[in-house]
Each structure stands twice: as C-alpha cells, then as structure tokens.
Design a protein around this motif. Structure first.
Motif, PDB file in Angstrom:
ATOM      1  N   THR A  60       0.836  -1.200   0.000  1.00 52.93           N
ATOM      2  CA  THR A  60       0.000   0.000   0.000  1.00 52.93           C
ATOM      3  C   THR A  60       0.870   1.249   0.000  1.00 52.93           C
ATOM      4  OG1 THR A  60      -1.802  -1.134   1.151  1.00 52.93           O
ATOM      5  CG2 THR A  60      -1.749   1.272   1.298  1.00 52.93           C
ATOM      6  N   LYS A  61       1.925   1.236   0.808  1.00 55.70           N
ATOM      7  CA  LYS A  61       2.852   2.375   0.820  1.00 55.70           C
ATOM      8  C   LYS A  61       3.526   2.529  -0.548  1.00 55.70           C
ATOM      9  CE  LYS A  61       6.731   4.487   3.240  1.00 55.70           C
ATOM     10  NZ  LYS A  61       7.266   5.047   1.986  1.00 55.70           N
ATOM     11  N   PHE A  62       3.914   1.392  -1.130  1.00 53.26           N
ATOM     12  CA  PHE A  62       4.549   1.449  -2.452  1.00 53.26           C
ATOM     13  C   PHE A  62       3.619   2.115  -3.462  1.00 53.26           C
ATOM     14  CE2 PHE A  62       5.230  -0.128  -6.711  1.00 53.26           C
ATOM     15  CZ  PHE A  62       6.598  -0.087  -6.868  1.00 53.26           C
ATOM     16  N   LEU A  63       2.374   1.694  -3.503  1.00 47.95           N
ATOM     17  CA  LEU A  63       1.417   2.251  -4.463  1.00 47.95           C
ATOM     18  C   LEU A  63       1.197   3.748  -4.242  1.00 47.95           C
ATOM     19  CD1 LEU A  63      -1.271  -0.587  -4.564  1.00 47.95           C
ATOM     20  CD2 LEU A  63       0.491  -0.090  -6.279  1.00 47.95           C
ATOM     21  N   PRO A  67       3.252   8.130  -8.507  1.00 52.86           N
ATOM     22  CA  PRO A  67       2.088   8.650  -9.234  1.00 52.86           C
ATOM     23  C   PRO A  67       1.631   7.660 -10.302  1.00 52.86           C
ATOM     24  CG  PRO A  67       4.087   9.768  -9.929  1.00 52.86           C
ATOM     25  CD  PRO A  67       4.477   8.909  -8.760  1.00 52.86           C
ATOM     26  N   GLU A  68       0.329   7.586 -10.498  1.00 58.35           N
ATOM     27  CA  GLU A  68      -0.234   6.609 -11.429  1.00 58.35           C
ATOM     28  C   GLU A  68       0.197   6.846 -12.866  1.00 58.35           C
ATOM     29  OE1 GLU A  68      -4.425   5.487 -10.970  1.00 58.35           O
ATOM     30  OE2 GLU A  68      -4.452   6.738  -9.175  1.00 58.35           O
ATOM     31  N   HIS A  97      -7.522  -1.166  -5.904  1.00 61.88           N
ATOM     32  CA  HIS A  97      -7.495  -2.089  -7.048  1.00 61.88           C
ATOM     33  C   HIS A  97      -7.164  -1.375  -8.361  1.00 61.88           C
ATOM     34  CE1 HIS A  97      -8.608  -5.439  -9.660  1.00 61.88           C
ATOM     35  NE2 HIS A  97      -9.306  -4.581 -10.365  1.00 61.88           N
ATOM     36  N   ASN A  98      -7.852  -0.290  -8.669  1.00 62.90           N
ATOM     37  CA  ASN A  98      -7.642   0.402  -9.944  1.00 62.90           C
ATOM     38  C   ASN A  98      -6.267   1.038 -10.037  1.00 62.90           C
ATOM     39  OD1 ASN A  98     -10.177  -0.324 -10.848  1.00 62.90           O
ATOM     40  ND2 ASN A  98     -11.144   1.594 -10.209  1.00 62.90           N
ATOM     41  N   LYS A  99      -5.833   1.667  -8.934  1.00 61.69           N
ATOM     42  CA  LYS A  99      -4.490   2.257  -8.927  1.00 61.69           C
ATOM     43  C   LYS A  99      -3.430   1.169  -9.076  1.00 61.69           C
ATOM     44  CE  LYS A  99      -1.436   5.429  -6.486  1.00 61.69           C
ATOM     45  NZ  LYS A  99      -1.251   6.379  -5.383  1.00 61.69           N
TER      46      LYS A  99
END
Length: 242
Positions: A60-63, A67-68, A97-99
């Motif tokens: 979660t931190k990685f995501l 930036p997407e 999920h989408n990110k």
C-alpha cells in the motif's frame, strides 16, 4: 522521457553505487529521473514468507509512493515481477485495485525499458574481459525477458560475452530459500559459478542484485577468480565516473 525510479530496499542498503549508476544510465539515455526518497520496499520478502498482511501494508505504501501516470523503472526483475504479478492477489477488490492495475502496467525492469521502450542500446561503456550473463528466475519467468540485457552487453567495448551452461537454472538464492535450505542453495550457487568458470568467464552479470549477492558470497568464501556485476554497473563502466 520523465521516469520514476524505484530502488529495491536491499540495493539501497547494500549496493548504493549500483543505484547511482542506474540514474547515470537512464540520464545518458535521455531520461529525466525522479526519485522519491520516501520509498522503501515492494513487500516481496514478507509476501514470499507468507506474511500477506504485512506485504499488503508495505505494498500500500509502495502504491502511494508513485504517481499513477508515471513510468516506474527499476534495476530489479524480481521487484518488477512482484508488483506486476503478485499485487493482484494483495489488492483484488480493494480500494486500491484500480491504482494497482495502473501501476502494474507502468513498472518496468531497466533492460526491458532501455531496449523495448527507449530503443537505446549504446552507452560507450568499456569493460575488458570475458563474461557470462545469468538470467534470473524473475527475469525469465515473471518479466519474460529474453535477450534484452545481452543486446546491451554486446555494445560494451572490450567485453566478450560467452554462453553459460544451465543458464535458465536458478542460482539458489530465492530469498528465504537460501536461509531455510542453505545446503541446497549453496550447491546451486556452486553449480552456477562452476559453469561460469568452465566458460572461462571473469564476470557474472545479471539484472538482479539479489542473485549476484548470493553468488558473490559463494565466490568470496571460496576465493574464486571471478566477479559479479549488475548490468547497470557494467553499462556505466568506463564513463560513469568521468
């Protein structure tokens, strides 16, 4: 092209020069490199050990650290494979999920990026000697890399690239495998190094510093006349410090 750089946690701690050489290589290829100093780990060690809740927290931190909309380049096939293949298990049917799916499509291993995206293969690197290339398990099976690094190495002045017997066989690292099954792991490293020496190689080159860490440990313990080098270090050799 502007790119985000992801440096694996073990490279940050153990091989900072390789991280810096990755920046030099990307900049020489014409990229503007951005590095978020808040980044840490992709969660692979926890995931591979069965601690999925911890891996999800780290993931979660990685995501959220990237930036997407940006291309994320990393000098690690194993970290690329972790995000691309196993984040699906961690973030399916979640708020992220989408990110997650977007970032999975944006992260790419260094040699893959240079050859298949930038179409850039010449850096003016120089390294005298004979070398073999070790295809990591993650590079072959998770990132589906087949020859990108070799195309780059063929353009290194003074370097003779020779075939490695049993190239697609694991080196024995496998993260916690090397700890839990140390005797088997060491025997696999011995086989890989023996094959390299049989080929007359002075260097073992790979896209994964984790494999090289494992093999160099065996080499140092047995005082063998061969050295491990990451692809980024080879591509920056002879000009990176000028």
């Amino acid at each position: 092209m502007k790119v985000e750089l992801f440096i694996p946690c073990f490279m940050d701690q153990l091989y900072p020069d390789t991280a810096m050489n990755t920046v030099k290589v990307l900049e020489k290829a014409g990229c503007t490199v951005h590095y978020n100093p808040e980044q840490t780990c992709c969660g692979q060690p926890a995931f591979n050990s069965g601690f999925w809740d911890d891996a999800k927290e780290i993931g979660t931190k990685f995501l959220n650290d990237f930036p997407e909309e940006s291309v994320i380049v990393t000098p690690s096939a194993s970290c690329t494979g972790m995000v691309r293949n196993y984040y699906t298990d961690l973030f399916l049917n979640t708020m992220l999920h989408n990110k997650c799916r977007t970032i999975q499509g944006n992260i790419i291993e260094l040699s893959d990026f240079l050859i298949n995206i930038l179409k850039f293969d010449y850096f003016g690197a120089e390294l005298d000697g004979r070398a073999v290339f070790h295809d990591s398990c993650a590079g072959l099976r998770e990132c589906h890399l087949h020859g990108e690094a070799k195309l780059l190495l063929e353009k290194v002045h003074g370097l003779e690239l020779v075939p490695l017997k049993g190239n697609e066989t694991c080196c024995g690292f496998g993260g916690t495998f090397a700890v839990k099954f140390d005797a088997i792991s060491s025997a696999m490293a011995q086989q890989k190094v023996d094959n390299a020496l049989e080929a007359g190689a002075e260097y073992i080159i790979s896209t994964d510093a984790s494999c090289l860490l494992h093999l160099q440990g065996y080499i140092d313990k047995n005082q063998l006349p061969i050295k491990c080098m990451h692809l980024a270090d080879v591509l920056a050799h002879g000009w990176g410090n000028v």
